[in-house]
Motif scaffolding. Structure first.
Motif, mmCIF file in Angstrom:
data_model
loop_
_atom_site.group_PDB
_atom_site.id
_atom_site.type_symbol
_atom_site.label_atom_id
_atom_site.label_comp_id
_atom_site.label_asym_id
_atom_site.label_seq_id
_atom_site.Cartn_x
_atom_site.Cartn_y
_atom_site.Cartn_z
ATOM 1 N N UNK A 200 0.812 -1.201 0.000
ATOM 2 C CA UNK A 200 0.000 0.000 0.000
ATOM 3 C C UNK A 200 0.847 1.254 0.000
ATOM 4 N N UNK A 201 1.908 1.247 0.833
ATOM 5 C CA UNK A 201 2.706 2.451 1.042
ATOM 6 C C UNK A 201 4.183 2.119 1.137
ATOM 7 N N UNK A 202 5.013 2.956 0.532
ATOM 8 C CA UNK A 202 6.457 2.883 0.705
ATOM 9 C C UNK A 202 6.995 4.284 0.911
ATOM 10 N N UNK A 203 8.031 4.379 1.716
ATOM 11 C CA UNK A 203 8.674 5.660 1.960
ATOM 12 C C UNK A 203 10.126 5.400 2.327
ATOM 13 N N UNK A 204 10.824 6.420 2.771
ATOM 14 C CA UNK A 204 12.206 6.280 3.191
ATOM 15 C C UNK A 204 12.323 6.755 4.631
ATOM 16 N N UNK A 205 12.478 5.810 5.557
ATOM 17 C CA UNK A 205 12.556 6.120 6.994
ATOM 18 C C UNK A 205 11.306 6.900 7.405
ATOM 19 N N UNK A 206 11.494 8.005 8.105
ATOM 20 C CA UNK A 206 10.332 8.821 8.476
ATOM 21 C C UNK A 206 10.104 9.949 7.482
ATOM 22 N N UNK A 207 10.773 9.845 6.310
ATOM 23 C CA UNK A 207 10.723 10.897 5.295
ATOM 24 C C UNK A 207 9.871 10.433 4.126
ATOM 25 N N UNK A 208 8.590 10.699 4.100
ATOM 26 C CA UNK A 208 7.963 11.718 4.904
ATOM 27 C C UNK A 208 6.599 11.188 5.322
ATOM 28 N N UNK A 209 6.432 10.849 6.613
ATOM 29 C CA UNK A 209 5.157 10.326 7.086
ATOM 30 C C UNK A 209 4.264 11.446 7.639
ATOM 31 N N UNK A 210 4.683 12.703 7.422
ATOM 32 C CA UNK A 210 3.943 13.828 7.996
ATOM 33 C C UNK A 210 2.478 13.856 7.572
ATOM 34 N N UNK A 211 2.186 13.500 6.337
ATOM 35 C CA UNK A 211 0.806 13.526 5.877
ATOM 36 C C UNK A 211 -0.106 12.608 6.667
ATOM 37 N N UNK A 212 0.466 11.554 7.256
ATOM 38 C CA UNK A 212 -0.315 10.632 8.078
ATOM 39 C C UNK A 212 -0.250 11.018 9.557
ATOM 40 N N UNK A 213 0.884 11.530 10.019
ATOM 41 C CA UNK A 213 0.971 12.046 11.380
ATOM 42 C C UNK A 213 0.020 13.225 11.579
ATOM 43 N N UNK A 214 -0.339 13.869 10.484
ATOM 44 C CA UNK A 214 -1.303 14.960 10.542
ATOM 45 C C UNK A 214 -2.614 14.522 11.194
ATOM 46 N N UNK A 215 -2.927 13.236 11.107
ATOM 47 C CA UNK A 215 -4.160 12.716 11.704
ATOM 48 C C UNK A 215 -4.211 12.971 13.205
ATOM 49 N N UNK A 216 -3.040 13.032 13.838
ATOM 50 C CA UNK A 216 -2.972 13.294 15.279
ATOM 51 C C UNK A 216 -2.749 14.771 15.572
ATOM 52 N N UNK A 217 -2.666 15.590 14.514
ATOM 53 C CA UNK A 217 -2.482 17.028 14.709
ATOM 54 C C UNK A 217 -1.095 17.407 15.155
ATOM 55 N N UNK A 218 -0.093 16.593 14.795
ATOM 56 C CA UNK A 218 1.281 16.876 15.239
ATOM 57 C C UNK A 218 2.211 17.034 14.041
#
Length: 464
Positions: A200-218
Motif C-alpha cells: 500500500x505504502x512505501x517511503x524512506x525512513x520517516x521521510x515523509x510520514x507527515x501527511x499521516x501524522x497529521x491525523x494526530x495534529x502533530x
C-alpha cells in the motif's frame, strides 16, 4: 507529554537554543571573524552558490558569461562540486569574501547571532522589483521571517512533500480519494488484493510520514511550546499513528524496507506497479507522470498528489522545504551589485536563465518567439538553480508537467517549514530508532513514545 501544535510555534526561527556548543557554532564564530578581514576583489560581484549555475564546468562558464552580459558586470560565481556547507564555512573562514552567499533558512539563526550577514530589509523596501509581491509574494518572505526583518532574498519557490497516489488504481478501485486513515487502509488493501500483492505504502525512513501524522495534529521536528523545546513525534499523540503503521506492517501493506530505503527504491516500486502510494516532493508528481508517459506510453499510470489526513481540529499539516536563499555577508564590498543581481534574478530574463538555462546552449528561440530545448537542455531538465520561480505572473515557456500544479496548490494551502535546530542531528536517530520499532510492530506506539521521550529528555535534547 502533550502533543505540540504548529500554531504554537510562532516565528520558528526566532527561537534560540542556549546549548550551542556545536561544531556549527564554532565554524560560525570563525566565519564572523573572517568576514571582518579585508581582501581585494577583482570582480564587480562575487557569489558563492550551491545550485545556481551551469550543470558542468563548461556550461557554468557560459552561464556566468550570460549573467555578465545581462548585468554589465565582471562576475565571479564560485560553485563547489560537492560538500557545499563545509566549503561555505571554511572558505569564508580562510579570509575569502563574497557579495552574496547561497544557503537555506535553517542557517539564518546562527548566522544572525554571529553577525555574519546583513539585514536586507531596507534594501528590499527600496527595490521596486524585490518589494513587488507579484515577484516575491508575502508568503515566501514569511517562510524565513525573523521579527519582521528580511535577512535574505528567496532564490526560488520551494515545494513540499505529500502523499502521492496511483490515481489510475484509485479510479479502478471505484473508491474516493482517501481522507481518513481508515480510507487509506481500505485502498491499500484493495491494491494488495488486486495488484499482485503490491504494498500500500512505501517511503524512506520517516521521510515523509507527515501527511499521516497529521491525523494526530502533530508536526515533525521540533516545536517550541512556551519557550520550551518539544518533539511532537515523541508525544502521546503520535502513539496512535505508530500503531496504525504497525497494523499496516502486520497486514503486508507497508513496504518493510522503508527503514533502509533511499528515495530511489520507493520511486522504482511506484513506477513498476509494486506500491499504491509514496510520500515525496510535489514536483515529483509531474516527474513520475512525465517519465512514465515517455518511457511507457501505453501504460495507464497516473500519479496524483493527495492532501494529508485532517487532524482533530480539521487542519492538515504537511511539510514544506526550507527556503533556499541568497544572503549578503556583513562585509560585502558590492551591495549595490548584489541587489542588481537579485533584481535580475527576479525578472523575466532571470527566470529564463534559472529555469531553461543559457540561450543557444540549452534552448533556442524561433522567429515567432517560441522556445525549443536543445538535447542538452532536455537533459538538464529546465533547472539551472530555480526550476520553479516565486513569481505569480510569469508564464513558463513550457507547460507544467501533469499533476504538478494541483500538488503545489495542496502544499501552499497546508504546508509549513519544520524547525530543525542544530541538536536535531542528535535527536533524529533517537526518534527514528523508537519509531521504527513501533511501526514494525515490535513495540506498541505507547511504549515507543515513552522510551523515545525519556531518552531525548535524558540527553538534554528536549525540555519537557
Amino acid at each position: 507529554m502533550e502533543g505540540g501544535s504548529p500554531r504554537a510555534e510562532g516565528s520558528l526561527l526566532r527561537e534560540r537554543n542556549p546549548m550551542k556548543k556545536t561544531l556549527l557554532t564554532a565554524n560560525l564564530t570563525v566565519l564572523a571573524a573572517a568576514l571582518m578581514a579585508s581582501s581585494a576583489l577583482a570582480a564587480d560581484l562575487r557569489i558563492l552558490t550551491a545550485v545556481t549555475g551551469g550543470k558542468d564546468a563548461a556550461e557554468h562558464e557560459q552561464f556566468v558569461a550570460e549573467l555578465e552580459e545581462h548585468l554589465g558586470l565582471d562576475i565571479e560565481m564560485v560553485k563547489p562540486a560537492s560538500d557545499y556547507n563545509n566549503v561555505l564555512f571554511t572558505s569564508l573562514a580562510s579570509g575569502e569574501r563574497y557579495d552574496l552567499i547561497y544557503g537555506d533558512s535553517s542557517m539564518l539563526p546562527g548566522l544572525i547571532d554571529q553577525g555574519a550577514i546583513t539585514d536586507m530589509t531596507d534594501m528590499v523596501s527600496a527595490s521596486a522589483v524585490l518589494s513587488d509581491e507579484t515577484a516575491i509574494p508575502a508568503g515566501e518572505w514569511a517562510l524565513f521571517d525573523i521579527d519582521g526583518r528580511k535577512w535574505a532574498v528567496p532564490n526560488k519557490f520551494e515545494g513540499g512533500t505529500l502523499p502521492t497516489i496511483r490515481q489510475d488504481w484509485l479510479e479502478e478501485s471505484g473508491m474516493e480519494t482517501p481522507v481518513t486513515l481508515d480510507d487509506w487502509t481500505a485502498f491499500f488493501k484493495w491494491a494488495r488484493d488486486n495488484k499482485d500483492g503490491a504494498y500500500g505504502l512505501s517511503t524512506s525512513k520517516l521521510y515523509d510520514i507527515q501527511g499521516f501524522m497529521s491525523a494526530a495534529g502533530i508536526k515533525a521536528g521540533y516545536v517550541m511550546e512556551d519557550g520550551k523545546r518539544t518533539i511532537p513525534y515523541a508525544t502521546d499523540g503520535a502513539a496512535e499513528v505508530y500503531d496504525w503503521f504497525a497494523m499496516l506492517s502486520e497486514e503486508g501493506l507497508l513496504d518493510p524496507n522503508f527503514v533502509t530505503n533511499g528515495s530511489g527504491e520507493f520511486r522504482n516500486l511506484f513506477m513498476t506497479d509494486r506500491v499504491a502510494a509514496v510520500t515525496y516532493w510535489d514536483a515529483w508528481v509531474g516527474l513520475f507522470n512525465n517519465i512514465m508517459a515517455t518511457d511507457h506510453p501505453d501504460s495507464s499510470f497516473e500519479a496524483k498528489g493527495v492532501a494529508g489526513v485532517p487532524g482533530p481540529d480539521g487542519d492538515i499539516i504537511l511539510r514544506r522545504g526550507n527556503a533556499s536563499l541568497w544572503m549578503m555577508p556583513a562585509n560585502a564590498e558590492n551591495p549595490e551589485n548584489a541587489i542588481k543581481f537579485l533584481e535580475f534574478w527576479h525578472s523575466e530574463p532571470g527566470y529564463v536563465l534559472g529555469t531553461l538555462g543559457v540561450e543557444g546552449v540549452d534552448y533556442t528561440v524561433a522567429a515567432d518567439g517560441s522556445y525549443e530545448l536543445t538535447e542538452q537542455g532536455q537533459a538538464h531538465g529546465m533547472d539551472h538553480g530555480a526550476p520553479r520561480v516565486t513569481s505569480t505572473t510569469w508564464e513558463h515557456p513550457f507547460p507544467a508537467l501533469p499533476g504538478v500544479e494541483e500538488a503545489q496548490e495542496i502544499i501552499m494551502e497546508h504546508a509549513s517549514t519544520e524547525y530543525l535546530p542544530a541538536e536535531w542531528s542528535e535527536a533524529q536517530p533517537i526518534v527514528e530508532k523508537h519509531a521504527f520499532q513501533a511501526m514494525l510492530g515490535e513495540v506498541t506506539g505507547a511504549e515507543a513514545v515513552s522510551a523515545m521521550h525519556a531518552e531525548l529528555l535524558a540527553a538534554g535534547l528536549i525540555d519537557e
